[in-house]
Design a protein around this motif. Structure first.
Motif, PDB file in Angstrom:
ATOM      1  N   SER A   1      25.559  38.644  48.832  1.00 49.83           N
ATOM      2  CA  SER A   1      24.570  38.360  49.874  1.00 49.83           C
ATOM      3  C   SER A   1      25.076  37.313  50.862  1.00 49.83           C
ATOM      4  O   SER A   1      24.591  37.230  51.991  1.00 49.83           O
ATOM      5  CB  SER A   1      23.258  37.875  49.239  1.00 49.83           C
ATOM      6  N   ILE A   2      26.093  36.547  50.455  1.00 43.26           N
ATOM      7  CA  ILE A   2      26.653  35.493  51.306  1.00 43.26           C
ATOM      8  C   ILE A   2      27.934  35.953  52.003  1.00 43.26           C
ATOM      9  O   ILE A   2      28.074  35.832  53.221  1.00 43.26           O
ATOM     10  CB  ILE A   2      26.953  34.233  50.463  1.00 43.26           C
ATOM     11  N   GLN A   3      28.871  36.499  51.234  1.00 48.53           N
ATOM     12  CA  GLN A   3      30.190  36.856  51.765  1.00 48.53           C
ATOM     13  C   GLN A   3      30.292  38.318  52.221  1.00 48.53           C
ATOM     14  O   GLN A   3      31.236  38.676  52.930  1.00 48.53           O
ATOM     15  CB  GLN A   3      31.271  36.611  50.704  1.00 48.53           C
ATOM     16  N   ARG A   4      29.396  39.162  51.732  1.00 45.96           N
ATOM     17  CA  ARG A   4      29.408  40.585  52.067  1.00 45.96           C
ATOM     18  C   ARG A   4      30.610  41.330  51.489  1.00 45.96           C
ATOM     19  O   ARG A   4      31.045  42.349  52.033  1.00 45.96           O
ATOM     20  CB  ARG A   4      29.348  40.816  53.592  1.00 45.96           C
ATOM     21  N   ASN A   5      31.172  40.814  50.415  1.00 41.90           N
ATOM     22  CA  ASN A   5      32.191  41.582  49.691  1.00 41.90           C
ATOM     23  C   ASN A   5      31.952  41.409  48.198  1.00 41.90           C
ATOM     24  O   ASN A   5      31.117  40.611  47.779  1.00 41.90           O
ATOM     25  CB  ASN A   5      33.608  41.169  50.088  1.00 41.90           C
ATOM     26  N   ARG A   6      32.692  42.168  47.381  1.00 41.65           N
ATOM     27  CA  ARG A   6      32.421  42.179  45.948  1.00 41.65           C
ATOM     28  C   ARG A   6      33.700  42.001  45.128  1.00 41.65           C
ATOM     29  O   ARG A   6      34.803  42.129  45.644  1.00 41.65           O
ATOM     30  CB  ARG A   6      31.732  43.491  45.552  1.00 41.65           C
ATOM     31  N   ASN A   7      33.504  41.721  43.835  1.00 44.65           N
ATOM     32  CA  ASN A   7      34.616  41.652  42.898  1.00 44.65           C
ATOM     33  C   ASN A   7      34.587  42.925  42.053  1.00 44.65           C
ATOM     34  O   ASN A   7      33.725  43.075  41.186  1.00 44.65           O
ATOM     35  CB  ASN A   7      34.493  40.420  41.995  1.00 44.65           C
ATOM     36  N   PRO A   8      35.502  43.853  42.302  1.00 42.37           N
ATOM     37  CA  PRO A   8      35.476  45.134  41.580  1.00 42.37           C
ATOM     38  C   PRO A   8      35.694  45.000  40.084  1.00 42.37           C
ATOM     39  O   PRO A   8      35.304  45.886  39.321  1.00 42.37           O
ATOM     40  CB  PRO A   8      36.610  45.923  42.242  1.00 42.37           C
ATOM     41  N   PHE A   9      36.296  43.904  39.645  1.00 44.35           N
ATOM     42  CA  PHE A   9      36.557  43.717  38.223  1.00 44.35           C
ATOM     43  C   PHE A   9      35.293  43.310  37.465  1.00 44.35           C
ATOM     44  O   PHE A   9      35.291  43.313  36.232  1.00 44.35           O
ATOM     45  CB  PHE A   9      37.681  42.696  38.035  1.00 44.35           C
ATOM     46  N   ILE A  10      34.245  42.989  38.216  1.00 42.24           N
ATOM     47  CA  ILE A  10      32.922  42.779  37.625  1.00 42.24           C
ATOM     48  C   ILE A  10      32.113  44.066  37.726  1.00 42.24           C
ATOM     49  O   ILE A  10      31.440  44.472  36.773  1.00 42.24           O
ATOM     50  CB  ILE A  10      32.189  41.617  38.319  1.00 42.24           C
ATOM     51  N   ASP A  11      32.203  44.725  38.871  1.00 35.58           N
ATOM     52  CA  ASP A  11      31.487  45.994  39.054  1.00 35.58           C
ATOM     53  C   ASP A  11      31.974  47.065  38.085  1.00 35.58           C
ATOM     54  O   ASP A  11      31.198  47.925  37.652  1.00 35.58           O
ATOM     55  CB  ASP A  11      31.668  46.502  40.486  1.00 35.58           C
ATOM     56  N   PHE A  12      33.269  47.021  37.728  1.00 38.70           N
ATOM     57  CA  PHE A  12      33.854  48.012  36.825  1.00 38.70           C
ATOM     58  C   PHE A  12      34.575  47.290  35.683  1.00 38.70           C
ATOM     59  O   PHE A  12      35.784  47.061  35.750  1.00 38.70           O
ATOM     60  CB  PHE A  12      34.831  48.926  37.568  1.00 38.70           C
ATOM     61  N   PRO A  13      33.855  46.903  34.634  1.00 38.82           N
ATOM     62  CA  PRO A  13      34.488  46.194  33.511  1.00 38.82           C
ATOM     63  C   PRO A  13      35.679  46.971  32.953  1.00 38.82           C
ATOM     64  O   PRO A  13      35.596  48.174  32.727  1.00 38.82           O
ATOM     65  CB  PRO A  13      33.352  46.108  32.477  1.00 38.82           C
ATOM     66  N   GLY A  14      36.799  46.262  32.769  1.00 39.74           N
ATOM     67  CA  GLY A  14      38.007  46.909  32.262  1.00 39.74           C
ATOM     68  C   GLY A  14      38.878  47.514  33.340  1.00 39.74           C
ATOM     69  O   GLY A  14      39.907  48.131  33.047  1.00 39.74           O
ATOM     70  N   LEU A  15      38.505  47.323  34.607  1.00 36.26           N
ATOM     71  CA  LEU A  15      39.265  47.905  35.723  1.00 36.26           C
ATOM     72  C   LEU A  15      40.724  47.449  35.722  1.00 36.26           C
ATOM     73  O   LEU A  15      41.611  48.181  36.174  1.00 36.26           O
ATOM     74  CB  LEU A  15      38.603  47.527  37.049  1.00 36.26           C
ATOM     75  N   GLU A  16      40.968  46.259  35.206  1.00 35.18           N
ATOM     76  CA  GLU A  16      42.339  45.740  35.167  1.00 35.18           C
ATOM     77  C   GLU A  16      43.280  46.665  34.404  1.00 35.18           C
ATOM     78  O   GLU A  16      44.488  46.716  34.673  1.00 35.18           O
ATOM     79  CB  GLU A  16      42.387  44.341  34.557  1.00 35.18           C
ATOM     80  N   GLU A  17      42.736  47.418  33.436  1.00 35.27           N
ATOM     81  CA  GLU A  17      43.561  48.360  32.680  1.00 35.27           C
ATOM     82  C   GLU A  17      44.040  49.505  33.573  1.00 35.27           C
ATOM     83  O   GLU A  17      45.124  50.040  33.376  1.00 35.27           O
ATOM     84  CB  GLU A  17      42.780  48.913  31.485  1.00 35.27           C
ATOM     85  N   TYR A  18      43.242  49.885  34.566  1.00 34.44           N
ATOM     86  CA  TYR A  18      43.632  50.934  35.513  1.00 34.44           C
ATOM     87  C   TYR A  18      44.683  50.429  36.504  1.00 34.44           C
ATOM     88  O   TYR A  18      45.419  51.218  37.083  1.00 34.44           O
ATOM     89  CB  TYR A  18      42.415  51.410  36.307  1.00 34.44           C
ATOM     90  N   VAL A  19      44.707  49.112  36.695  1.00 40.50           N
ATOM     91  CA  VAL A  19      45.652  48.537  37.662  1.00 40.50           C
ATOM     92  C   VAL A  19      46.965  48.156  36.994  1.00 40.50           C
ATOM     93  O   VAL A  19      48.042  48.508  37.480  1.00 40.50           O
ATOM     94  CB  VAL A  19      45.033  47.302  38.349  1.00 40.50           C
ATOM     95  N   TRP A  20      46.885  47.442  35.859  1.00 38.03           N
ATOM     96  CA  TRP A  20      48.098  46.918  35.228  1.00 38.03           C
ATOM     97  C   TRP A  20      48.324  47.388  33.795  1.00 38.03           C
ATOM     98  O   TRP A  20      49.388  47.165  33.240  1.00 38.03           O
ATOM     99  CB  TRP A  20      48.059  45.394  35.182  1.00 38.03           C
ATOM    100  N   GLY A  21      47.326  47.993  33.183  1.00 44.32           N
ATOM    101  CA  GLY A  21      47.381  48.231  31.749  1.00 44.32           C
ATOM    102  C   GLY A  21      47.682  49.646  31.316  1.00 44.32           C
ATOM    103  O   GLY A  21      48.337  50.429  32.016  1.00 44.32           O
ATOM    104  N   THR A  22      47.156  50.003  30.142  1.00 45.74           N
ATOM    105  CA  THR A  22      47.462  51.284  29.515  1.00 45.74           C
ATOM    106  C   THR A  22      46.807  52.465  30.225  1.00 45.74           C
ATOM    107  O   THR A  22      47.145  53.615  29.946  1.00 45.74           O
ATOM    108  CB  THR A  22      46.992  51.274  28.047  1.00 45.74           C
ATOM    109  N   TRP A  23      45.886  52.196  31.145  1.00 47.48           N
ATOM    110  CA  TRP A  23      45.235  53.273  31.890  1.00 47.48           C
ATOM    111  C   TRP A  23      45.775  53.384  33.323  1.00 47.48           C
ATOM    112  O   TRP A  23      45.187  54.050  34.167  1.00 47.48           O
ATOM    113  CB  TRP A  23      43.722  53.045  31.943  1.00 47.48           C
ATOM    114  N   ALA A  24      46.891  52.758  33.586  1.00 48.99           N
ATOM    115  CA  ALA A  24      47.446  52.755  34.947  1.00 48.99           C
ATOM    116  C   ALA A  24      47.863  54.143  35.413  1.00 48.99           C
ATOM    117  O   ALA A  24      48.044  54.371  36.610  1.00 48.99           O
ATOM    118  CB  ALA A  24      48.637  51.794  35.035  1.00 48.99           C
ATOM    119  N   ASP A  25      48.021  55.097  34.491  1.00 46.67           N
ATOM    120  CA  ASP A  25      48.351  56.473  34.861  1.00 46.67           C
ATOM    121  C   ASP A  25      47.105  57.349  34.954  1.00 46.67           C
ATOM    122  O   ASP A  25      47.217  58.561  35.176  1.00 46.67           O
ATOM    123  CB  ASP A  25      49.323  57.083  33.846  1.00 46.67           C
TER     124      ASP A  25
END
Length: 334
Positions: free
Chosen positions: A244-268
């Motif tokens: 509501s202040i910055q008008r942007n979001r943190n996707p790693f909160i919106d999608f728990p475990g998203l880091e695995e899609y970026v750097w981890g075992t789900w990167a493929d």
């Protein structure tokens, strides 16, 4: 009557303007994976309404207010600060005042903007404990040289596990377990939102690379923290306040475990907004045909033939966390 209706209508219009549609907001990242996913997320979340440093005091009243109305301090477990009254000023010990903590130290990015005032890594914390933290890397402490009241936060030498994984820091700061996931996701946000700047930043947790961003020990530790300390109601409430202040979001909160899609075992595995699978909780089969089993599952001790992604056979007793092939199907071993 009209005079009374006008404020109500304006309020409703502002709510509609800020209404968040996840599918639309993250559309540019849909179907991406690994480094391409991180770059797409950068394009989505980088632009925001940058704050002034002075405005953070007022922002904290919305983003970091406890249920009792006091300041939500993540470095000390004993404080009951009152907004405004106890901000900044001089301090001699824990509990005196709160200040504005760059959890991702500003010296790492040379005090540059807009990182300097980005609320996704800025928190109100006890001034004295914040000062003791200084700009030390986050880590896990072996020998404690300082701890906040009750051992809530710690400063000291890193554990042998971190050293074995490449950590060369002589001193690290360990936050409390209940906030480790929060801070890990703040760090994931920082190296994603500022992907085009991160290679020029310098500290022991950063690799100097645009995509990987973190050193191996830091990445592994932060991903472990995020997995063990799942997204909380505090974080989901806070992201709405920051949005509501910055008008942007943190996707790693919106999608728990998203880091695995970026750097981890789900990167493929391709990222899907509409059909998102949390790697830490999902037990079925995803859109890419990857099934999952727990590390101690009976299938690990079976006589089935397992292969890594390069086609080499792996004994069940030697399986580690990662994606393998069994009976022609991809299996994620947790």
């Amino acid at each position: 009557m009209k005079k009374h209706l006008l404020p109500v209508l304006l309020c409703l219009l502002s709510v509609v303007a800020l209404a968040f549609d996840k599918t639309t907001y993250y559309a540019a990242a849909d179907g991406k994976k690994g480094s391409a996913l991180k770059t797409a997320l950068c394009g989505i979340i980088y632009d925001h309404e940058a704050r002034t440093y002075a405005s953070l005091w007022e922002d904290f009243k919305t983003t970091d207010r406890r249920a009792d109305g006091k300041v939500w301090d993540i470095y000390s477990g004993i404080t009951n600060f009152t907004f405004g009254t106890d901000q900044a000023g001089n301090y001699k010990t824990e509990g005196d005042v709160y200040n504005r903590e760059h959890s991702f130290p500003k010296s790492w990015f040379n005090d540059a903007k807009p990182m300097y005032t980005d609320l996704y890594h800025l928190y109100p914390t006890d001034g004295y404990v914040n000062n003791r933290r200084s700009n030390y890397c986050f880590g896990e402490v072996s020998t404690i040289t300082y701890s906040s009241s009750g051992g809530f936060s710690k400063l000291g030498s890193p554990t042998s596990e971190l050293r074995a994984n490449g950590c060369s820091e002589s001193v690290v700061f360990e936050p409390n377990d209940i906030y480790k996931g929060d801070l890990a996701r703040s760090y994931f946000y920082m190296v994603t939102a500022y992907e085009n700047q991160v290679s020029g930043w310098s500290c022991g947790m950063l690799s100097g690379q645009k995509y990987q961003a973190f050193t191996t020990w830091a990445r592994d530790m932060l991903m472990k923290w995020s997995k063990k300390d799942a997204v909380s109601e505090k974080e989901t409430d806070r992201i709405e306040a920051v949005y509501s202040i910055q008008r942007n979001r943190n996707p790693f909160i919106d999608f728990p475990g998203l880091e695995e899609y970026v750097w981890g075992t789900w990167a493929d595995s391709t990222f899907s907004v509409a059909h998102y699978r949390n790697p830490y909780t999902w037990k079925g089969e995803d859109t890419d045909g990857v099934s999952s089993v727990d590390a101690d599952d009976e299938s690990r001790r079976s006589r089935d033939c397992w292969y890594d992604l390069s086609g080499r056979r792996v004994l069940p007793s030697r399986l580690r966390s990662g994606i393998y092939i069994r009976d022609g199907k991809r299996i994620l071993v947790r």
